[in-house]
Design a protein around this motif. Structure first.
Motif, PDB file in Angstrom:
ATOM      1  N   VAL A 226     -42.987  -0.891 -13.834  1.00  0.00           N
ATOM      2  CA  VAL A 226     -43.166   0.047 -14.933  1.00  0.00           C
ATOM      3  C   VAL A 226     -43.532  -0.689 -16.211  1.00  0.00           C
ATOM      4  CG1 VAL A 226     -42.030   1.855 -16.278  1.00  0.00           C
ATOM      5  CG2 VAL A 226     -41.439   1.557 -13.884  1.00  0.00           C
ATOM      6  N   VAL A 228     -43.442  -0.542 -20.355  1.00  0.00           N
ATOM      7  CA  VAL A 228     -42.641   0.084 -21.409  1.00  0.00           C
ATOM      8  C   VAL A 228     -43.416   0.079 -22.716  1.00  0.00           C
ATOM      9  CG1 VAL A 228     -40.473  -0.021 -22.696  1.00  0.00           C
ATOM     10  CG2 VAL A 228     -40.521  -0.641 -20.278  1.00  0.00           C
ATOM     11  N   LEU A 239     -37.204   5.692 -18.483  1.00  0.00           N
ATOM     12  CA  LEU A 239     -36.686   4.924 -17.360  1.00  0.00           C
ATOM     13  C   LEU A 239     -35.508   5.634 -16.708  1.00  0.00           C
ATOM     14  CD1 LEU A 239     -36.936   1.365 -18.918  1.00  0.00           C
ATOM     15  CD2 LEU A 239     -38.410   2.343 -17.171  1.00  0.00           C
ATOM     16  N   ILE A 261     -36.165  -1.092 -10.300  1.00  0.00           N
ATOM     17  CA  ILE A 261     -37.138  -0.970 -11.390  1.00  0.00           C
ATOM     18  C   ILE A 261     -37.386  -2.324 -12.047  1.00  0.00           C
ATOM     19  CG2 ILE A 261     -37.621   0.063 -13.643  1.00  0.00           C
ATOM     20  CD1 ILE A 261     -36.011   2.494 -12.819  1.00  0.00           C
ATOM     21  N   ALA A 263     -39.472  -3.801 -15.143  1.00  0.00           N
ATOM     22  CA  ALA A 263     -40.142  -3.341 -16.364  1.00  0.00           C
ATOM     23  C   ALA A 263     -40.842  -4.488 -17.059  1.00  0.00           C
ATOM     24  CB  ALA A 263     -39.124  -2.697 -17.307  1.00  0.00           C
ATOM     25  N   ALA A 289     -36.239  -1.317 -22.223  1.00  0.00           N
ATOM     26  CA  ALA A 289     -36.156  -1.551 -20.777  1.00  0.00           C
ATOM     27  C   ALA A 289     -34.720  -1.802 -20.342  1.00  0.00           C
ATOM     28  CB  ALA A 289     -37.045  -2.725 -20.387  1.00  0.00           C
ATOM     29  N   SER A 294     -33.280  -0.893 -16.444  1.00  0.00           N
ATOM     30  CA  SER A 294     -34.147  -1.678 -15.558  1.00  0.00           C
ATOM     31  C   SER A 294     -33.323  -2.706 -14.795  1.00  0.00           C
ATOM     32  CB  SER A 294     -35.227  -2.399 -16.366  1.00  0.00           C
ATOM     33  OG  SER A 294     -36.038  -1.479 -17.048  1.00  0.00           O
TER      34      SER A 294
END
Length: 453
Positions: A226, A228, A239, A261, A263, A289, A294
């Protein structure tokens, strides 16, 4: 004593607060004066209150985050040396980007620690044979290796499958039988191309839903990569909403694993001129994040858009995370955003809007179909253009670039990488989703004026 102190104060309702604010506004309209609307259509109020809270976010139960060092594997020996050095200097995970099946795993992983370190293999090719080789190697040598393999992300970014839809998913099904962590969704592409937050969440959900529908019994956690952005509280909520939406979807497929996750700060707001401001941008983005939950964070070096990987840029980006972790204690609090009514309200609204868009995508053929039809690309372009217009008009500000620029900055002789959108005219199955920074046009004009002068 503290309890007695607080008992002397009567609780104040949200209605009472609003009445007092309305009085202070001296006749001005509350909504027009104090409520603003985000690009996602969310109306942001000036205050949030516990008596309006009807949403409870369940965190993943995880504490802390891992600091990732990114290493592109050109020269295996040098990549290994860089990984060893990075882990000694604060990194806790390494993400190797590998472009060839011929890479020597023994040489790449030589002298690397095995305890409490996760190694990510980001593969730029699709091969069940290679993944099996990695699985055997990791078991025999007791390394924790996570494969980052995303055929749909390849289609979205490149415009073509690795081979074809049928062959790619045939390989992925073979890999899924190997019982190794292998599946990722590279959804950072959508943010870097200009999608708004609701689109990012909906596309991420539709992206992973294609895998659930096409690969039976995914028996390992799925990784989201992901990006940010700069809207601090919205990104925290993004998130949280992603994890919430994923877990809701996963239950429908009896998938019992929480998502993982990774980030990374966005490239979209990074600038060529006054580049040190990029450090401030990445710091707040890393904070989002962390607070958003994350599992791992890979920071973006302040000079990443125009310099090749270098020791100084790596060290600064790594140290930013080390300061947040060990001096600011960001990893010591479980679910730190819990009870922040504003963030919880944003989480709920983003999740609801994203779920509605996800349902619309599924009703119209699903994510891959809409990529092939060009619908996803068109919607992202529309959002990107709206944001670009805000930047061009000065309503969206990047300090040092479209506001308070230093006219003495010169960058023409300092470019090791081409810092602008790249196009590669060729035949593709779909129109690729292209990443583009907001400041590109303005920077190109400044570079041209440098050359003229």
């Amino acid at each position: 004593m503290a309890e007695n102190l607080f008992n002397e104060f009567e609780p104040i309702s949200s209605k009472q607060w609003k009445q007092q604010i309305q009085y202070e506004l001296k006749g001005a309209d509350f909504n027009e004066t104090l409520v603003w609307e985000s690009p996602e259509g969310i109306k942001v109020k000036p205050f949030y209150h516990s008596d309006e809270r009807d949403f409870n976010y369940e965190s993943s139960g995880l504490n802390g985050f891992k600091i990732i060092q990114n290493i592109y594997v050109y020269d295996v020996k040098k990549s290994n040396e860089r990984a060893v050095d990075s882990l000694k200097r604060g990194a806790q995970s390494v993400r190797f980007t590998i472009e060839s099946k011929a890479v020597s795993l023994d040489e790449l992983m030589e002298n690397l620690p095995k305890e409490n370190v996760t190694y990510y293999f980001n593969l730029l090719f699709l091969s069940a044979e290679f993944v099996k080789k990695v699985g055997v190697f990791s078991t025999q040598n007791q390394f924790k290796i996570i494969i980052l393999q995303d055929a749909i992300g390849q289609l979205a970014k490149d415009g073509n499958w690795f081979a074809s839809l049928e062959k790619d998913f045939s390989e992925l099904k073979l890999i899924s039988n190997l019982k190794i962590l292998f599946l990722s969704c590279k959804t950072d592409l959508y943010q870097n191309a200009g999608a708004n937050i609701v689109q990012q969440l909906a596309y991420s959900l539709a992206h992973v839903n294609e895998y659930f529908n096409r690969i039976e019994n995914i028996s390992s956690p799925i990784t989201f990569e992901v990006s940010v952005g700069t809207n601090y509280f919205f990104e925290i909520a993004k998130l949280r909403a992603l994890r919430l939406l994923f877990n809701t979807l996963a239950k429908e497929f009896n998938h019992d694993f929480d998502c993982h996750i990774i980030a990374r700060p966005t490239k979209r707001n990074k600038t060529l001129y006054d580049y040190n401001v990029n450090m401030l941008r990445t710091t707040t983005e890393c904070m989002s994040a962390i607070l958003g939950g994350s599992d791992a964070i890979s920071n973006l070096a302040y000079d990443a858009i125009y310099h090749k990987d270098n020791e100084f840029g790596d060290r600064i980006s790594r140290n930013q995370l080390l300061v947040l972790k060990h001096e600011s204690y960001f990893n010591q609090v479980h679910n730190p955003a819990d009870g922040a009514y504003y963030i919880e309200s944003l989480t709920e609204q983003l999740a609801e809007k994203a779920l509605a868009l996800f349902k619309d995508i599924e009703a119209n053929g699903g994510f891959i179909t809409q990529l092939i039809e060009g619908t996803i690309q068109r919607k992202i372009n529309e959002s990107a253009q709206k944001e670009q217009e805000l930047f061009d008009s000065g309503k969206e500000v990047l300090l040092g670039t479209n506001k308070y620029p230093n006219k003495n900055d010169k960058m023409a002789n300092d470019l090791e990488l081409f810092p602008f959108m790249k196009t590669n005219p060729r035949k593709t199955l779909v129109t690729p989703i292209i990443e583009r920074r907001l400041a590109e046009k303005l920077e190109q004009e400044r570079l041209s004026s440098e050359k003229i002068s």
